[in-house]
Design a protein around this motif. Structure first.
Motif, short mmCIF file in Angstrom:
data_model
loop_
_atom_site.label_atom_id
_atom_site.label_comp_id
_atom_site.label_asym_id
_atom_site.label_seq_id
_atom_site.Cartn_x
_atom_site.Cartn_y
_atom_site.Cartn_z
N GLU A 1 0.85 -1.19 0.00
CA GLU A 1 0.00 0.00 0.00
C GLU A 1 0.89 1.24 0.00
OE1 GLU A 1 -2.79 2.52 -0.32
OE2 GLU A 1 -3.37 0.41 -0.17
N MET A 2 0.78 2.05 -1.04
CA MET A 2 1.63 3.25 -1.17
C MET A 2 1.02 4.46 -0.47
SD MET A 2 4.23 2.18 -2.81
CE MET A 2 5.02 3.69 -3.34
N GLY A 3 -0.25 4.40 -0.11
CA GLY A 3 -0.88 5.54 0.55
C GLY A 3 -1.39 6.56 -0.45
N VAL A 4 -2.08 7.56 0.08
CA VAL A 4 -2.63 8.64 -0.75
C VAL A 4 -2.32 9.97 -0.08
CG1 VAL A 4 -4.50 7.22 -1.69
CG2 VAL A 4 -4.86 8.52 0.42
N ARG A 5 -2.39 11.03 -0.87
CA ARG A 5 -2.21 12.37 -0.32
C ARG A 5 -3.01 13.35 -1.15
NH1 ARG A 5 2.00 12.11 -4.01
NH2 ARG A 5 2.72 14.07 -4.92
N THR A 6 -3.35 14.47 -0.55
CA THR A 6 -4.04 15.54 -1.26
C THR A 6 -3.01 16.51 -1.82
OG1 THR A 6 -5.98 15.37 0.18
CG2 THR A 6 -5.69 17.43 -1.03
N VAL A 7 -3.14 16.81 -3.10
CA VAL A 7 -2.22 17.74 -3.75
C VAL A 7 -3.00 19.01 -4.11
CG1 VAL A 7 -0.63 18.12 -5.68
CG2 VAL A 7 -0.89 15.82 -4.69
N PRO A 8 -2.78 20.10 -3.39
CA PRO A 8 -3.53 21.33 -3.68
C PRO A 8 -3.17 21.91 -5.05
CG PRO A 8 -2.46 21.43 -1.51
CD PRO A 8 -1.87 20.26 -2.23
N PHE A 9 -4.16 22.54 -5.66
CA PHE A 9 -3.94 23.24 -6.93
C PHE A 9 -4.58 24.61 -6.81
CE2 PHE A 9 -4.70 24.45 -11.32
CZ PHE A 9 -3.53 24.06 -11.95
N MET B 1 3.27 17.94 7.07
CA MET B 1 2.42 17.17 7.96
C MET B 1 3.10 15.86 8.36
SD MET B 1 -0.08 19.13 8.47
CE MET B 1 -1.12 17.99 9.39
N ASP B 2 3.75 15.22 7.40
CA ASP B 2 4.46 13.97 7.70
C ASP B 2 5.62 14.22 8.66
OD1 ASP B 2 2.76 12.60 6.04
OD2 ASP B 2 4.17 12.47 4.37
N ALA B 3 6.36 15.32 8.44
CA ALA B 3 7.50 15.64 9.29
C ALA B 3 7.05 15.95 10.72
CB ALA B 3 8.28 16.82 8.72
N LEU B 4 5.99 16.72 10.84
CA LEU B 4 5.46 17.03 12.18
C LEU B 4 4.98 15.76 12.87
CD1 LEU B 4 3.46 20.30 11.39
CD2 LEU B 4 5.55 20.12 12.76
N THR C 1 -0.07 27.10 -0.36
CA THR C 1 -0.02 26.03 0.65
C THR C 1 1.37 25.42 0.79
OG1 THR C 1 -0.70 24.43 -1.05
CG2 THR C 1 -2.44 25.42 0.31
N ALA C 2 2.33 25.90 0.01
CA ALA C 2 3.67 25.32 0.03
C ALA C 2 4.36 25.56 1.36
CB ALA C 2 4.51 25.92 -1.10
N THR C 3 5.20 24.61 1.74
CA THR C 3 6.02 24.72 2.95
C THR C 3 7.48 24.88 2.53
OG1 THR C 3 4.53 23.38 4.29
CG2 THR C 3 6.83 23.49 5.01
N VAL D 1 8.04 22.69 -0.79
CA VAL D 1 7.52 21.33 -0.89
C VAL D 1 6.02 21.34 -0.61
CG1 VAL D 1 9.70 20.21 -0.28
CG2 VAL D 1 8.10 20.86 1.53
N GLU D 2 5.37 20.25 -0.95
CA GLU D 2 3.93 20.14 -0.71
C GLU D 2 3.63 20.15 0.79
OE1 GLU D 2 2.29 16.71 -2.59
OE2 GLU D 2 3.37 17.04 -4.47
N PRO D 3 2.43 20.62 1.17
CA PRO D 3 2.07 20.65 2.59
C PRO D 3 2.06 19.28 3.24
CG PRO D 3 0.15 21.12 1.20
CD PRO D 3 1.36 21.18 0.31
N SER D 4 1.83 18.22 2.45
CA SER D 4 1.82 16.87 3.03
C SER D 4 3.18 16.50 3.60
CB SER D 4 1.40 15.85 1.97
OG SER D 4 2.32 15.83 0.88
#
Length: 221
Positions: free
Chosen positions: A1-9, A152-155, A104-106, A146-149
């Motif tokens: 399972e690779m997982g999913v993420r939301t990619v803002p546009f 979130m993963d780092a936090l 939304t970029a970090t 980088v993407e906001p995801s």
């Protein structure tokens, strides 16, 4: 399972500077007003596909008044081209570029590690290994977006590390959080990262440029 993420546009995006060739600017003038051979990315009045998203066309280049370098590209997005679709009767756009939605970029710091020595056997030719040190073995890049995801993963990883019992057998490390930053390499979260600054270390490049260089040298010999 690779997982999913939301990619803002959104309306404003970041792309790599190298993904746009400025035919009418300083780099275009140096190249005789022509794009580099084989260049398939964005050009003035050209089209390119945003990876996993839409085709866009570059309509206007906003320039720095002092240097004439591009600081903003005003583009048109084609909603009917979402997710790789090419509408009937239109030519397929070959160029694809990476992008990050701006609002939304970090931002983070990237430590681009490379080989410490330029030679396979440091000091063999000069009897001084210091002569073979690679001055570019570490490049520190601030303000990478980088993407906001990723944030979130780092936090989430740092929170798990703080809460994990130190006696637990399955100890977590910051470097357990890894990414492939496309066209750049594989990166791991650095242990000095904090909630105020995320730091990623490059651990593997996507292409072994040193091996290629060695092959070229052998062919010359």
């Amino acid at each position: 399972e690779m997982g999913v993420r939301t990619v803002p546009f959104g309306k404003s995006l970041y792309i790599e500077r190298s993904d746009f060739f400025d035919l009418d600017g300083p780099e275009g003038q140096r190249n005789g007003g022509k794009s580099p051979k084989g260049f398939k990315r964005l050009l003035p009045d050209g089209k390119v596909r945003l990876k996993y998203a839409y085709v866009i066309s570059c309509d206007e280049v906003v320039r720095d008044p002092t240097t004439s370098e591009p600081v903003e590209l005003k583009c048109t997005v084609y909603p009917e081209t979402r997710a790789g679709v090419t509408p009937d009767g239109e030519a397929r756009v070959k160029g694809i570029v990476q992008w990050v939605e701006a609002s939304t970029a970090t931002r983070c710091k990237v430590m681009q590690y490379d080989r410490l020595f330029k030679a396979e056997e440091p000091g063999k030719e000069s009897d001084n290994f210091l002569d073979d040190i690679n001055a570019d073995s570490l490049k520190v890049i601030d303000g990478v977006v980088v993407e906001p995801s990723v944030a979130m993963d780092a936090l989430g990883m740092m929170a798990k590390i703080r809460s994990r019992d130190s006696d637990a057998g399955d100890m977590l490390c910051h470097s357990d959080l890894t990414y492939q930053f496309e066209r750049s390499g594989y990166f791991a979260l650095d242990s000095s990262s904090s909630v105020d600054e995320f730091i990623f270390n490059r651990v593997v490049t996507l292409r072994d440029t040193w091996a290629a260089l060695g092959s070229e040298n052998n062919q010359r010999i």
